[in-house]
Structure formats: structure tokens, C-alpha cells
Design a protein around this motif. Sequence first.
Motif, PDB file in Angstrom:
ATOM      1  N   PHE A 239     -11.686  30.134   6.752  1.00  0.00           N
ATOM      2  CA  PHE A 239     -10.468  29.209   5.377  1.00  0.00           C
ATOM      3  C   PHE A 239     -11.162  29.409   4.549  1.00  0.00           C
ATOM      4  CE2 PHE A 239      -9.247  28.569   9.887  1.00  0.00           C
ATOM      5  CZ  PHE A 239      -8.243  29.046  10.228  1.00  0.00           C
ATOM      6  N   ARG A 240     -11.812  29.803   4.349  1.00  0.00           N
ATOM      7  CA  ARG A 240     -12.700  29.551   3.298  1.00  0.00           C
ATOM      8  C   ARG A 240     -12.246  29.837   1.200  1.00  0.00           C
ATOM      9  NH1 ARG A 240     -16.697  32.629  -0.682  1.00  0.00           N
ATOM     10  NH2 ARG A 240     -16.010  33.923   0.806  1.00  0.00           N
ATOM     11  N   MET A 241     -10.997  30.171   1.502  1.00  0.00           N
ATOM     12  CA  MET A 241     -10.707  31.031   0.416  1.00  0.00           C
ATOM     13  C   MET A 241      -9.460  29.389   0.283  1.00  0.00           C
ATOM     14  SD  MET A 241     -12.219  33.048  -0.753  1.00  0.00           S
ATOM     15  CE  MET A 241     -11.697  33.299  -2.398  1.00  0.00           C
ATOM     16  N   ALA A 242      -9.154  29.416   1.262  1.00  0.00           N
ATOM     17  CA  ALA A 242      -7.536  28.158   1.258  1.00  0.00           C
ATOM     18  C   ALA A 242      -8.197  27.019   0.972  1.00  0.00           C
ATOM     19  CB  ALA A 242      -7.247  28.211   2.937  1.00  0.00           C
ATOM     20  N   ILE A 243      -9.880  26.497   1.919  1.00  0.00           N
ATOM     21  CA  ILE A 243      -9.798  25.492   1.285  1.00  0.00           C
ATOM     22  C   ILE A 243     -10.030  25.179  -0.335  1.00  0.00           C
ATOM     23  CG2 ILE A 243     -12.410  23.707   1.550  1.00  0.00           C
ATOM     24  CD1 ILE A 243     -12.546  25.322   4.719  1.00  0.00           C
ATOM     25  N   ARG A 244     -10.895  25.926  -0.209  1.00  0.00           N
ATOM     26  CA  ARG A 244     -10.890  26.557  -2.229  1.00  0.00           C
ATOM     27  C   ARG A 244      -9.259  25.825  -3.064  1.00  0.00           C
ATOM     28  NH1 ARG A 244     -13.410  31.451  -4.570  1.00  0.00           N
ATOM     29  NH2 ARG A 244     -14.927  31.309  -3.336  1.00  0.00           N
ATOM     30  N   LYS A 245      -8.551  26.885  -2.406  1.00  0.00           N
ATOM     31  CA  LYS A 245      -7.919  26.657  -2.727  1.00  0.00           C
ATOM     32  C   LYS A 245      -7.061  24.711  -2.697  1.00  0.00           C
ATOM     33  CE  LYS A 245      -2.914  28.092  -3.725  1.00  0.00           C
ATOM     34  NZ  LYS A 245      -2.253  29.274  -2.671  1.00  0.00           N
ATOM     35  N   ASN A 246      -7.555  24.542  -1.571  1.00  0.00           N
ATOM     36  CA  ASN A 246      -6.825  23.032  -1.177  1.00  0.00           C
ATOM     37  C   ASN A 246      -7.670  21.657  -1.558  1.00  0.00           C
ATOM     38  OD1 ASN A 246      -4.605  22.904   0.747  1.00  0.00           O
ATOM     39  ND2 ASN A 246      -6.032  24.266   2.255  1.00  0.00           N
ATOM     40  N   MET A 247      -9.176  21.772  -1.975  1.00  0.00           N
ATOM     41  CA  MET A 247      -9.561  21.300  -2.699  1.00  0.00           C
ATOM     42  C   MET A 247      -9.610  21.142  -4.342  1.00  0.00           C
ATOM     43  SD  MET A 247     -13.237  21.528  -0.878  1.00  0.00           S
ATOM     44  CE  MET A 247     -14.825  21.024  -1.844  1.00  0.00           C
TER      45      MET A 247
ATOM     46  N   LYS B 156       0.965  -1.189   0.214  1.00  0.00           N
ATOM     47  CA  LYS B 156      -0.373  -0.007   0.510  1.00  0.00           C
ATOM     48  C   LYS B 156       0.865   1.284   0.125  1.00  0.00           C
ATOM     49  CE  LYS B 156      -4.207  -2.144   2.259  1.00  0.00           C
ATOM     50  NZ  LYS B 156      -4.914  -2.199   1.224  1.00  0.00           N
ATOM     51  N   THR B 157       0.182   2.402  -0.940  1.00  0.00           N
ATOM     52  CA  THR B 157       1.195   3.557  -0.566  1.00  0.00           C
ATOM     53  C   THR B 157       0.531   4.764  -0.557  1.00  0.00           C
ATOM     54  OG1 THR B 157       2.269   2.545  -2.722  1.00  0.00           O
ATOM     55  CG2 THR B 157       2.042   4.649  -2.268  1.00  0.00           C
ATOM     56  N   LEU B 158       0.629   5.506   0.458  1.00  0.00           N
ATOM     57  CA  LEU B 158      -0.232   6.301   1.298  1.00  0.00           C
ATOM     58  C   LEU B 158       0.747   8.051   0.177  1.00  0.00           C
ATOM     59  CD1 LEU B 158       0.487   5.953   4.904  1.00  0.00           C
ATOM     60  CD2 LEU B 158      -1.303   5.158   3.243  1.00  0.00           C
ATOM     61  N   GLN B 159       0.190   8.382   0.117  1.00  0.00           N
ATOM     62  CA  GLN B 159       0.706  10.385  -0.891  1.00  0.00           C
ATOM     63  C   GLN B 159       0.122  11.498   0.066  1.00  0.00           C
ATOM     64  OE1 GLN B 159      -0.799  11.109  -4.205  1.00  0.00           O
ATOM     65  NE2 GLN B 159       1.512  12.223  -5.045  1.00  0.00           N
ATOM     66  N   PHE B 160       1.120  11.979   1.014  1.00  0.00           N
ATOM     67  CA  PHE B 160       0.538  13.099   2.123  1.00  0.00           C
ATOM     68  C   PHE B 160       0.716  14.521   0.647  1.00  0.00           C
ATOM     69  CE2 PHE B 160       3.785  10.253   3.775  1.00  0.00           C
ATOM     70  CZ  PHE B 160       2.591   9.469   4.697  1.00  0.00           C
ATOM     71  N   LEU B 161      -0.653  15.332   0.948  1.00  0.00           N
ATOM     72  CA  LEU B 161      -0.730  16.525   1.091  1.00  0.00           C
ATOM     73  C   LEU B 161      -0.811  17.286   1.562  1.00  0.00           C
ATOM     74  CD1 LEU B 161      -3.582  14.811  -2.102  1.00  0.00           C
ATOM     75  CD2 LEU B 161      -0.969  15.203  -2.465  1.00  0.00           C
ATOM     76  N   TYR B 162      -0.164  18.662   1.141  1.00  0.00           N
ATOM     77  CA  TYR B 162      -0.287  19.704   2.718  1.00  0.00           C
ATOM     78  C   TYR B 162      -1.974  20.569   1.942  1.00  0.00           C
ATOM     79  CZ  TYR B 162       4.635  19.557   3.113  1.00  0.00           C
ATOM     80  OH  TYR B 162       6.200  19.917   3.834  1.00  0.00           O
ATOM     81  N   ALA B 163      -2.220  20.326   2.935  1.00  0.00           N
ATOM     82  CA  ALA B 163      -3.661  21.297   3.218  1.00  0.00           C
ATOM     83  C   ALA B 163      -3.342  22.053   4.078  1.00  0.00           C
ATOM     84  CB  ALA B 163      -4.826  20.120   3.217  1.00  0.00           C
ATOM     85  N   PRO B 164      -2.709  23.738   3.771  1.00  0.00           N
ATOM     86  CA  PRO B 164      -2.610  24.774   5.168  1.00  0.00           C
ATOM     87  C   PRO B 164      -3.775  25.577   5.314  1.00  0.00           C
ATOM     88  CG  PRO B 164      -1.247  25.446   2.913  1.00  0.00           C
ATOM     89  CD  PRO B 164      -1.581  23.617   2.751  1.00  0.00           C
ATOM     90  N   TRP B 165      -4.266  25.406   6.509  1.00  0.00           N
ATOM     91  CA  TRP B 165      -5.282  26.585   6.924  1.00  0.00           C
ATOM     92  C   TRP B 165      -6.561  25.111   6.812  1.00  0.00           C
ATOM     93  CZ3 TRP B 165      -3.122  29.861  10.913  1.00  0.00           C
ATOM     94  CH2 TRP B 165      -2.506  30.389  10.158  1.00  0.00           C
ATOM     95  N   VAL B 166      -6.378  23.910   6.714  1.00  0.00           N
ATOM     96  CA  VAL B 166      -7.496  23.239   6.912  1.00  0.00           C
ATOM     97  C   VAL B 166      -7.046  22.455   8.161  1.00  0.00           C
ATOM     98  CG1 VAL B 166      -8.602  23.445   5.122  1.00  0.00           C
ATOM     99  CG2 VAL B 166      -7.330  21.545   4.815  1.00  0.00           C
ATOM    100  N   HIS B 167      -7.242  22.421   9.651  1.00  0.00           N
ATOM    101  CA  HIS B 167      -7.275  23.959  10.335  1.00  0.00           C
ATOM    102  C   HIS B 167      -6.278  24.852  10.721  1.00  0.00           C
ATOM    103  CE1 HIS B 167      -9.455  24.223  14.248  1.00  0.00           C
ATOM    104  NE2 HIS B 167      -9.642  25.816  13.877  1.00  0.00           N
ATOM    105  N   TRP B 168      -4.542  24.469  10.826  1.00  0.00           N
ATOM    106  CA  TRP B 168      -4.320  25.347  11.088  1.00  0.00           C
ATOM    107  C   TRP B 168      -3.216  25.119   9.849  1.00  0.00           C
ATOM    108  CZ3 TRP B 168      -2.925  23.315  16.990  1.00  0.00           C
ATOM    109  CH2 TRP B 168      -3.759  23.348  17.701  1.00  0.00           C
ATOM    110  N   PRO B 169      -2.358  26.296   9.922  1.00  0.00           N
ATOM    111  CA  PRO B 169      -1.391  26.517   9.066  1.00  0.00           C
ATOM    112  C   PRO B 169      -0.425  24.886   8.918  1.00  0.00           C
ATOM    113  CG  PRO B 169      -0.214  27.587  10.333  1.00  0.00           C
ATOM    114  CD  PRO B 169      -1.552  27.022  11.343  1.00  0.00           C
ATOM    115  N   GLU B 170       0.155  23.591  10.029  1.00  0.00           N
ATOM    116  CA  GLU B 170       0.697  22.833   9.350  1.00  0.00           C
ATOM    117  C   GLU B 170       0.048  21.757   8.359  1.00  0.00           C
ATOM    118  OE1 GLU B 170      -1.420  23.507  11.311  1.00  0.00           O
ATOM    119  OE2 GLU B 170      -1.780  21.557  12.611  1.00  0.00           O
TER     120      GLU B 170
END
Length: 393
Positions: free
Chosen positions: A197-205, A133-147
Amino acid sequence: MKMRVIKEDIHWVGVVDWDRRLFDSLIPLPDGTSYNAYLIKGSEKTVLLDTVDPSMSSILMSQLEGIGSIDYVVSHHAEQDHSGTIPCVLEKYKGAKVITTPKGKGMLMDLLCIPERKFITVDDGETLSLGNKTLQFLYAPWVHWPETMVTYLREDNILFSCDLFGSHLATTDLYVTDEARVYESAKRYYAEIMMPFRMAIRKNMEKIMKKKIDLIAPSHGPIYSNPAFIVDAYRDWISDYSRNVVVLPYISMHQSTKKMVEYLLSALTEKGITVYQFDLTVTDIGKLAISLVDAATMVIATPTVHVGPHPKVFCAAYLANILRPKLKFASIIASYGWGSRAIEQTLALISNLKVEVFEPVLSRGLPKEAEFKALDDLATTIWEKHKEHTFIQ
Ligand code: FEO
């Protein structure tokens, strides 16, 4: 509750917190919540995705009793409702490493005193093989904190989304079975946690939704076997579109404000505008937050207490200001006995909101003809602005 099977070698572990009634010591949780962690056993390595709130560590640790080894603990998000049991897991599984973002590492060292040698940091898009199995990590800053990051399990098309898409709902259902019920819980969750964080969610989605996703496994609430249900709801909430709705939070001490609220509500309703009225002495402020997710207008109504707004109005206005809903318009209604700066002070509390402010209405004592006329004018202005913005079909 025991560990539960999602698919072969992929398990839900975690805690259903039936009795929690406040999140962040602020927002009421009428239906409790859950802290979901997930255990994946690859052919070579075993990984635990997140943990649980430290108040319930013992439940997670008992679920892991039969698990001989854990190689990695993925920490998507350093907030303690997910990370708080990592120290217990590391105590039991001495060789386990914590996988997180570089920002997450710093925060976990500060928040939980986890030693630096325990960490492996990953880049955006980096993968980790568990054997089959392979995990891929995707940064999603600000959903909910910056990390924050999320994990995509490639072979099974599962998105482990942490806070993103979560719902505050205690249930024995592993998967969503009642979409209407989960919609309300997820909207409450979005309103309190995600809305700023509506705009950050938009970008991350945009990035995350390029993956083929069969299941969304969040860290609060049940798993989505129909991802489109929650993804479409989020697309609606994070869009710029507002509804033909006025949110009307108020306090009244001697009926003057209440009479104005009732008059305005009636005038707006006659024009076909939906109004959500909240008496702040009794309201669930989670409901108020939910109503702000897609309303076009908020009118705050307050009596004057020692020159300024009532303290409960102060709190509600401050909350709306920090949640930053996509409101387009606002106004204030106030009453007073001998002097007032309630309007100016209330407006100063909502300075984050990118709203056009309509002429406030101020009444000395009970409202009279002039104030009722001003309320009619306010209702007409709201109606005309809503029409202009095509909120009215
Ligand atoms: Fe569920 Fe931001 O923690």
C-alpha cells in the motif's frame, strides 16, 4: 505487565507477545511483537483506543480491573489483533460505544458479531471531546485495510497510528531506546504489512504529517518520542528511489542452479553491486521481504521440478508479487535435466511487478561456457541499468 503511564491520564495498556513466531501464519517474528492499546481519561469521558489479540484478552482485562467506566472504545482497524478483545470490553462496560469508520462498523459486525446498536461512526476529521482533551479522527484507508483510521490527540500532540509506523518487537521499553534495533523490526513490519500500500501510505502521510506530532504511539512495538526517526524511514521506503542492490532468492537440488547463483553473485559484486542471496530452503522469508523494500533488482533462481519451478521458489515469487516492492528490474535463472517451462512459469508469477525483465539464463545440467557468458552479460546489463538509474554513486 501492568498499565503504564505515558502522560497524566494517558496510559499504555496492552500485551507484549514475546513468544509469537509467525504473523498472519506466514512471516517469521524472530523478536515477537506487541498489541498496544491506550487508555485516555478525560475530565468527562474515558476512552480506550483499540484492544489486543483475542488470544491475550485476559491480560488487557486485568489491566482494566481498576477502571470503573469506559465510555468509548475507538477501533482504528478491524483486524483482530487490535479488535479481537472489543467484545470482552463491551461485556464488562455495558454502556461503552465503539467509535469507528462506517466501513469499520460493517467489518466489526461481520468479524466479531458486535451488534449494530453499539456503534458510533465518525467522518474523516471529526472530533470527540473528552472534556479537557480532544480526539480527532483521521481516515487512513489502506494502512492496513480499507477501513483504517488514526487518532490525533490535540492537547498533547500525540498520534495514535495503529498499524502505521508499527514494529514487530517484544520489549519492555515503552519508548524506542535502540533505534537500530527498532529500524529492523519496523522495516520487517513495513515489508509484510504496509509495502503493498505504498502509494496509499504516501497520500495518508501527506495529510497526517500536517499535524504537530510530539509522540507517535503505534499499535505494535514501542512508542516513538523522536517521530522523525520513523517518519524519515517511511519516507525513504515509500519513495520511488531504489538502491544498487540485487536480491537473489534461489533453490538448488543438484548444484547446477547454485553454481550459476554463485557465479552471478561474484560478477555483480565485482561491479560494486550489493547482493542479498537467500537459500529458500533455510531463509527467513521476513528477511527476504525486508531486502525487497528498496532493492532495484531481483533475480530468481530455480531448478526445474516436474517442468515448473521448485515449489519453494513458487511460494517466494508469489510472495514478492503480492507484496509489490518497488523493484525496477528482474530476471530468472533456471536449470533442468530433460525439459523445462520454469522460466515462463516463474515470470507469470511476478506479473504484478512493474519491472523490466532481463534475458533469463537457462542451463541444461551444470552450467558451461555459454551459460557463464550469459551470466556475465546479465551482470553487465544489471550494472548498466543501475548506473542509468543513478543507483550507483
Ligand atoms: Fe496489526 Fe492490520 O493489524
